[in-house]
Structures are given as C-alpha cells and as structure tokens.
Design a protein around this motif. Structure first.
Motif, PDB file in Angstrom:
ATOM      1  N   VAL A   1       0.850  -1.190   0.000  1.00  0.00           N
ATOM      2  CA  VAL A   1       0.000   0.000   0.000  1.00  0.00           C
ATOM      3  C   VAL A   1       0.887   1.240   0.000  1.00  0.00           C
ATOM      4  CG1 VAL A   1      -1.703   1.354   1.284  1.00  0.00           C
ATOM      5  CG2 VAL A   1      -1.864  -1.129   1.259  1.00  0.00           C
TER       6      VAL A   1
ATOM      7  N   HIS B  74      -1.624  -1.114  -3.860  1.00  0.00           N
ATOM      8  CA  HIS B  74      -2.780  -0.224  -3.728  1.00  0.00           C
ATOM      9  C   HIS B  74      -2.369   1.191  -3.340  1.00  0.00           C
ATOM     10  CE1 HIS B  74      -4.909  -4.041  -3.738  1.00  0.00           C
ATOM     11  NE2 HIS B  74      -3.974  -4.436  -2.903  1.00  0.00           N
ATOM     12  N   PHE B  75      -3.188   2.132  -3.756  1.00  0.00           N
ATOM     13  CA  PHE B  75      -2.956   3.535  -3.409  1.00  0.00           C
ATOM     14  C   PHE B  75      -4.168   4.040  -2.637  1.00  0.00           C
ATOM     15  CE2 PHE B  75      -0.491   2.631  -7.171  1.00  0.00           C
ATOM     16  CZ  PHE B  75       0.707   3.291  -6.961  1.00  0.00           C
ATOM     17  N   THR B  76      -3.922   4.817  -1.602  1.00  0.00           N
ATOM     18  CA  THR B  76      -5.059   5.287  -0.806  1.00  0.00           C
ATOM     19  C   THR B  76      -5.299   6.780  -0.953  1.00  0.00           C
ATOM     20  OG1 THR B  76      -3.728   5.874   1.101  1.00  0.00           O
ATOM     21  CG2 THR B  76      -4.495   3.611   0.981  1.00  0.00           C
TER      22      THR B  76
ATOM     23  N   PHE C  48      -8.954   1.128  -0.331  1.00  0.00           N
ATOM     24  CA  PHE C  48      -8.241  -0.063   0.128  1.00  0.00           C
ATOM     25  C   PHE C  48      -8.858  -0.601   1.414  1.00  0.00           C
ATOM     26  CE2 PHE C  48      -4.901  -1.913   2.817  1.00  0.00           C
ATOM     27  CZ  PHE C  48      -4.625  -3.031   2.070  1.00  0.00           C
TER      28      PHE C  48
ATOM     29  N   VAL D 240      -6.548   3.150  -9.796  1.00  0.00           N
ATOM     30  CA  VAL D 240      -6.385   2.837  -8.374  1.00  0.00           C
ATOM     31  C   VAL D 240      -7.680   2.251  -7.811  1.00  0.00           C
ATOM     32  CG1 VAL D 240      -6.148   3.910  -6.101  1.00  0.00           C
ATOM     33  CG2 VAL D 240      -4.553   4.491  -7.934  1.00  0.00           C
TER      34      VAL D 240
ATOM     35  N   ASN E  13      -8.499  -1.792  -6.773  1.00  0.00           N
ATOM     36  CA  ASN E  13      -8.971  -2.141  -5.430  1.00  0.00           C
ATOM     37  C   ASN E  13     -10.191  -3.057  -5.521  1.00  0.00           C
ATOM     38  OD1 ASN E  13      -7.047  -0.760  -3.973  1.00  0.00           O
ATOM     39  ND2 ASN E  13      -8.297   1.062  -3.654  1.00  0.00           N
TER      40      ASN E  13
END
Lengths: 431, 378
Positions: A288, A313-315, B22, B361, B365
């Motif tokens: 992440v 993953h990117f938040t 996420f 992105v 997810n």
C-alpha cells in the motif's frame, strides 16, 4: 517560564509533520511547566487549545505608520527581493509598489494592507505571507512583551517573524530546524529560502536541529557555529487506542505499507521496485502506498507497467484516524527516504505494533534501535528486509514487542525537557 | 433493383463504480454508485428512450411494414432499466412486439471478451441471447460485437457460434478503394457474411448533427449519391435526446426521416437479417488486425494498449476460470459490470480532463476484493 512560539500550522489543519511535532512539543512543554503562546496564521477555531493559547495572526491589525513597525519596515525592504517570486506580482511591479508605498505611505499591496487575511496554507503567495507574518510577529511580540521569556520559531517560514520579535523585544531567540532546504530540494536549492534559513540561524541565540544528520548540514552547508547548534530528537505521543481496537484488514495476506508524501525526497520509487522484486518470490503480499504528491502519477504508471496493480494499492492522502487505521492494517512499514531530517512516521507505526524498515539516511534511525535499517538506494536490501519481516515471525514478533517499549520511551515529555533546557541556556546567554 | 437502408441502435449504459478504498477490500463488496446509476438511467429514459420509442412507434403505426429498425441492448442496460426505468423497458418491449424491430445479439456486459478470452466471449454471447429471449421473447440472429470490434479471427469465432451475419465498422484502412455499402464475407469462414457501418452517414448523426446542421433534406441528398446496395447506420440510441437534446431539432429530424426516405429515394428500410436473402457477397473483408468504430484510427486504443489498461485487463481476465466455477448470482452480476469496455475507456490517457490514474487505483482495489470473493468460493 513562558515561550512565544511561531508556527505555521497546528492540528487538525496540517499539511505535514510540522504541525504534529509542534502539537506534541507544546504538550510536552506544558508537562514541564512551560507556558506556550503559539502564533499561527489563520487559526480555524477547532484546534486543540487545552495546552496552548492560540493567537490567530489574522486577528491582529497592524498600524503601518507606527514607528516601531517602521523599524521593521527596512527589513521588509530586504525581503522585497524574495517577494519577486510572488506569481501575482512581477518583480518590476513589486519593486515599484514598494517604492511608491515607501514614498507616499499609501499602502495597497496585499502585504501591506492593514488587515490581511492569512490563508494559512502553503500556497502560491507564500513569500507574501511570510513577509506579512513577520510584520505582524513584531507587533504581536511587542504587545505581549511582558508575557514571555523566550521566542521559539519553527522552520524558515517563521524565522523572519522570530527575528523581528527578537529585535523589537530584545528577548532571546531559538530557531528550530525541522528540515533544511537541502532536504526538500536536493542540491537544487531555492537560494531565497536558503538565505532566510541562514539569516534565521545566524540571528538565533540557539539553533535546535531534529537530528545529528540535520545538525551536520546546518554546520557544514550553512556555516553556523557548531557551539550553538543542539540536537533534540523528535518524539511521538503515546496512542490512546490499541491496535486491536481498530478495524482489521479485509485481506488475509501480509500488508506492507509506505506512508508519506509521494515526492522525490521520500524515495517512493525504491518501494515500488522492491515490491516488484518481492512479488516474484511471494505473490501473496500486498503493498500500500498511502499519501499524495507530485510523483503519484508516475508511481501508478510504474505499478501498472510492472503488472502488479492487483497487489499494489494507493489510498491517496490520509489524515487523523485513517493514518492509524492504516498502520493497524499493516504488517510492515517502510520508509525508504532519500533524505529525512527526522521522519516521525516510523514511530507512529511502531506504537501500533508495526515492525519497520527505515533508511539509514533518516534522522529517526539515530534514535530507533528496533528496526531494520538499509540504504535507501539498496533495493535488494530493502526487498530482503521486507521479505524477512513477512516470513520470519520471530523477527517481527521481537520488533513489535521491543519497538513498542522503545517508542513508549520516546515521549515528547522527555524531548521537551531538553527543549526547556535549551530555553534556559538561551536566557542565560543573553543576560 | 431497390437499395436497402438499415438502422441499428445501441442501448447501453455502464454501471458507475463508487469510490472504493483499500480499507473496503475484503469487507464491503458493493461496488456501485447507486445515485449516479439511478440519475443517469432516469435521464436517459426521460430524455431519450421514452420520447424516441414513441416516435418510432408512431412511424410503425403510420408506415407499417415500410419502416424497420434493429437494436442491441447490453445486458447491463437491461439490468439498469429493470432497476431504475421499468417504464422504458416496457416501451422497448412494445416496440419489439410490433415485429418491425430486430433484436441483435452481442455481449452481455458490453465487454472486450472477443479480444481476450474465447471462452468468456462465448459465455457472454450465450448469456445475452438468453436474456433477449427472456426479455423480448425473440432469439437474435445477427451479431454486433461490442463497439463493432472485429477481426478475421473474431469473425470466425462468431461463425462457429452459429451466426451467419455480423455488423462491423466500414473501416477505410481495411476497405481501401472498396465501398462499405455492399455485403462482404469473413476471410477465414466465408459463410459468415458482413455488413459494414457507413461511417460518413452514421457520424452525421452521432457526431456532427448539431454543428453541421444536418437536415432530412441534406441527409437524403447524401443518401441519393449512393449507387450501391445497402447502407448501414449505427448509432448510440442516447444520441437522440441525450447527447443532442430536443432543442437541436433531432427529434424532428427523426420524425420526418421515413417520409423523406420513402418519397425521395429508392432506398427501402430493411432489418439486417433480411439482407441475407436479398444480397450477395461481393468480396471478402480482410481484417487481420482488430478494428472498432472508435476514433479516427478505428483501432482499440480507447480500451487497451497503455500500461494501466493492460494491467487491469490482464488482471480481470485472469479471474475467468474462478468466475466460471462460481455459480453465485452476485458474482456473475459484478463480473459483467467489471467486464464493461467503458471501464477500460476510463483508463485511456488520450483524453484530457479525466483522471485515468484515479480510475485505475479504484478499479484495481475492486478487482482485489472481487478476487478475494471468487477465490474463497473456489
């Protein structure tokens, strides 16, 4: 003892670590019996004010024709060189404006408006705000002259204000280097920022650096007398909530996290490349990248190119509770910074039982024992360390346990004690 | 001999995906932005489907067997109508009931399966066929692939699925000097016959209608310059009333078109399937490299080719076997929604103003969560 502190931001309105550090520091100072008068541009009204009295710089009106301010006025003229990076006003026009104003005492530029609304955010008119903040700093200091014993200014943005306050009140000045221009920009420094930093440190009675790494830069690259530069490592506030009180991760696999601004300085590229290496040995691990920054699109492109989007993953930008939530979902935290004056994030991760991999080029590696340390450029070493923490439970268990104890002892209360000693020394010197 | 004109309308809306973080992975399996889906479907129904269906219905009543149309409904559009616009779906059913409308075969999820996975492609077409039978009581015989995507191999696959007729793009780079206004044949299996979209006349409606002030007179004038055998006009149904709103005069144009065509040209309306009996193939249509109706290049770059698109596509289709084994209804529905070509169009970096990175992105997810679900069931 009372201190007049100049900051640029304060929780909950933060764009970086400075606000968090100031918050912890003021709390720690309060515990050590030091009162803080904290000046921030544009207080929003919902800041935590239990330990500090917040003064909103936007609430202060300045009378430009006042003689005392006039004395600072000549210093603003010096700042005028700096102001030519204001995007809204070209260099010639700005110079003309200042000249006109000096001649007629008729002020029109926003810097010189009697009541100027600070935006309080790092923005395009930063230099303008810095100048204005300095102007107000001096008048504010004068107004509260009898209420404090020492002035403490954080980072270059507030140095001019610190200097002005010192000049108008004669009180000792401590400046705090949280980052140098070399950390922010590599070798291609903004010379204007550099000169403000240098001038601040030269005017200061004592300079506090957040690590020996920073101290070295301050001495070597700014030519500051090493005798007046003291390192006080940052600390972290203990967490109210335990890891078990947060939501668990929906994925049953290991989660490895990078959290920070996605900029050159933080080394996000090394994290991406290391992830790629690891996935070839263990395709179940998830990575992440939390945060945002100018390199984000490039990182996303690279992840897609390496065909690992399903595991990476990117938040986006996280703040407050989401940061801790992210740690609570992580099995490993990685900080591969190329240059990090301190780097408080691994401490935040450790207090939620996350074992860390940190770069040797970070100030935090000077104080933390229970973490794996690698050179930022050593992708193989980075991959190795992450893989090890994911696969050898004994190692991660030890880091979790010992790291927690270690970080619980890195309290602001203790760091602030050292800062208090610095104040005492500064007062002593100037007597 | 009289000439034929066929009108094909594509009815499709994608499921809009919600912001899926996420933190949601492995916990929350709901992927859709219901508000947007409802709003968009309602708007399409009110601005386009209902008024257009009414116009076509009137024409069928007035001209009887002389006017005919063909429709491709994606499975997703049908699902969305069932949820948010049952009135529009009813009016489509009425239209089909007249017998003047041919319902076309295609992919259920408006997917790119024909390019990725033959197994999935077959399943997509079979599921779509079944849905058309259930919804409209008819079995489609003519196939239009998603966005008219076609290659020799795809044509061969379609032929092996039992279709004899397919519509694709009259792409200039394939046709060269040849005219799109004839019937062609697949180069591997000539049993499969091909009709080609007339790019110029179709784009007059779908792209240029408002700007070039297209009128029934100008349209018919252009039509009269064509000496060949069959003209195929393919348009998104939303062109009428949604892309070009009522103020552009597009409904008036549609209203007066049959009168103009029937009176002032020697073209006759035809359903695509009727051309099979009336026309002979003139040549093979050789497309070794896949083509589509998209862009000036008529290629696939709207959906694949950049790193974001390729990673997303590869990841998604790697789940195909797991999905096949899963009999879960929810999984099937989500699978179809994720297959939609529009998802990959949103990852295209050719357009300005959108953010393919954000979309990537978010989409990845969702794929991670989806994989968790189908793997658990495995």
């Amino acid at each position: 003892m009372k201190v007049l502190m100049f900051g640029w931001e304060f929780p909950p309105h933060i764009t970086g670590g400075l606000g968090t550090a100031c918050f912890g520091m003021t709390k720690g100072l309060a515990k050590n019996g030091v009162d803080v008068l904290f000046v921030v541009p544009k207080a929003h009204g919902d800041e935590d004010e239990t330990n500090v009295r917040l003064l909103n710089a936007s609430d202060v009106t300045v009378n430009i024709d006042n003689e005392k301010d006039r004395s600072y006025w000549d210093r603003v003229q010096y700042m005028e060189i700096g102001s030519n990076i204001i995007p809204y006003v070209g260099p010639e026009r700005f110079e003309r404006l200042v000249e006109e104003q000096r001649a007629t005492s008729h002020f029109q530029s926003p810097v010189f408006m009697p009541r100027y609304e600070f935006s309080g955010k790092y923005g395009a008119n930063l230099m303008e705000e810095v100048s204005r903040y300095a102007l107000i700093g001096s008048s504010l200091a004068l107004e509260h002259k009898d209420e404090f014993d020492v002035i403490h200014a954080h980072d270059w943005l507030t140095y001019s204000a610190g200097i002005a306050a010192k000049e108008t009140t004669g009180k000792p000045l401590v400046v705090h280097m949280h980052a140098t221009e070399f950390d922010r920009s590599g070798e291609n420094i903004n010379t204007l920022v550099y000169s403000i930093e240098r001038r601040g440190m030269e005017a200061a009675d004592i300079v506090i650096t957040v690590s020996d790494l920073t101290r070295k830069i301050v001495v070597e690259k700014y030519g500051i007398n090493p005798d007046k530069v003291i390192t006080v490592h940052n600390a972290v506030e203990p967490n109210d909530k335990k890891r078990s009180e947060y939501e668990t991760c929906g994925l049953k696999n290991k989660v490895v996290t990078f959290l920070g601004r996605i900029t050159y300085q933080k080394g996000p590229e090394y994290f991406v490349e290391a992830a790629h290496k690891i996935l070839q040995y263990d395709p179940t691990i998830h990575f992440v990248m939390a945060g945002t920054g100018d390199l984000l699109p490039k990182m996303i492109r690279r992840v897609a190119q390496l065909k690992m989007g399903a595991n990476f993953h990117f938040t986006g930008f996280l703040k407050g509770n989401d940061v801790d939530q992210m740690f609570a979902m992580s099995d490993v935290f990685v900080m591969p910074s190329i240059s990090e004056p301190f780097g408080i994030v691994p401490l935040e991760a450790m207090r939620l039982d996350v074992p860390c991999v940190i770069s040797k080029q970070s100030g935090v590696s000077e104080v933390v024992e229970n973490a794996l340390k690698v050179d930022f450029w050593d992708i193989n070493g980075l991959a190795d360390a992450i893989y090890g923490l994911c696969h050898y439970p004994k190692l991660s268990e030890m880091f979790k346990r010992e790291g927690k104890i270690e970080v619980d002892n890195l309290k602001w209360e203790f760091a602030s004690k050292k800062i208090k000693a610095v104040y005492e020394k500064a007062i002593e010197i100037t007597k | 001999m009289s000439k034929s004109i066929c009108f094909y309308f594509q009815v499709h809306q994608p499921y809009k995906l919600r912001t899926y973080r996420f933190f949601d992975v492995g916990k929350r399996h709901h992927y859709y932005d219901e508000y947007q889906n409802r709003t968009i479907m309602r708007r399409c129904a009110d601005h386009c489907y209902l008024p257009m269906n009414e116009i076509l219905m009137e024409q069928i009543k007035k001209y009887g067997d002389k006017v005919k149309f063909a429709f491709y409904f994606s499975g997703i559009a049908i699902e969305l109508m069932q949820q948010y616009a049952p009135d529009a779906l009813d009016s489509f059913k009425e239209l089909v009931k007249t017998g003047n409308v041919e319902v076309l075969a295609g992919t259920y999820g408006h997917s790119l399966a024909s390019l990725q996975n033959l197994d999935v492609f077959k399943k997509q077409v079979a599921e779509h066929k079944k849905l058309m039978k259930e919804t409209f009581g008819v079995t489609p015989k003519t196939l239009v692939n998603t966005e008219l995507i076609y290659s020799n191999e795809i044509g061969n696959d379609v032929s092996e699925m039992g279709f004899n007729l397919m519509l694709t793009e009259g792409a200039k780079h394939v046709l060269g000097w040849k005219s799109p206004n004839y019937m062609y044949a697949n180069s591997i299996n000539p049993k499969l016959r091909l009709l080609l979209r007339n790019t110029s006349l179709s784009d007059d409606l779908t792209l240029r209608f408002a700007n070039d002030s297209i009128t029934t007179e100008s349209f018919v004038e252009k039509l009269n310059t064509i000496e060949d055998e069959v003209v195929n006009i393919y348009a998104d149904y939303e062109t009428f009333g949604e892309k070009f709103n009522a103020e552009t005069g597009i409904f008036d144009f549609v209203k007066h078109l049959p009168e103009a065509i029937l009176n002032n040209t020697d073209f006759e309306y035809a359903k695509p399937i009727e051309t099979l009996d009336n026309l002979q193939t003139v040549s093979i249509f050789d497309a070794p490299i896949p083509l589509s109706r998209n862009g000036e290049e008529r290629d696939l770059s709207a959906w694949m080719g950049n790193d974001l698109q390729d990673d997303a596509l590869q990841t998604l289709y790697s789940y195909a076997n797991k999905v096949k084994r899963s009999k879960d209804e929810e999984v099937t529905r989500d699978w179809n929604a994720l297959l939609d070509a529009d998802n990959f169009n949103c990852l295209c970096t050719k357009y300005s103003g959108s953010s393919p990175y954000d979309y990537y992105v978010n989409f990845m997810n969702i794929l991670t969560d989806f994989n968790e679900r189908v793997s658990k069931k495995d």
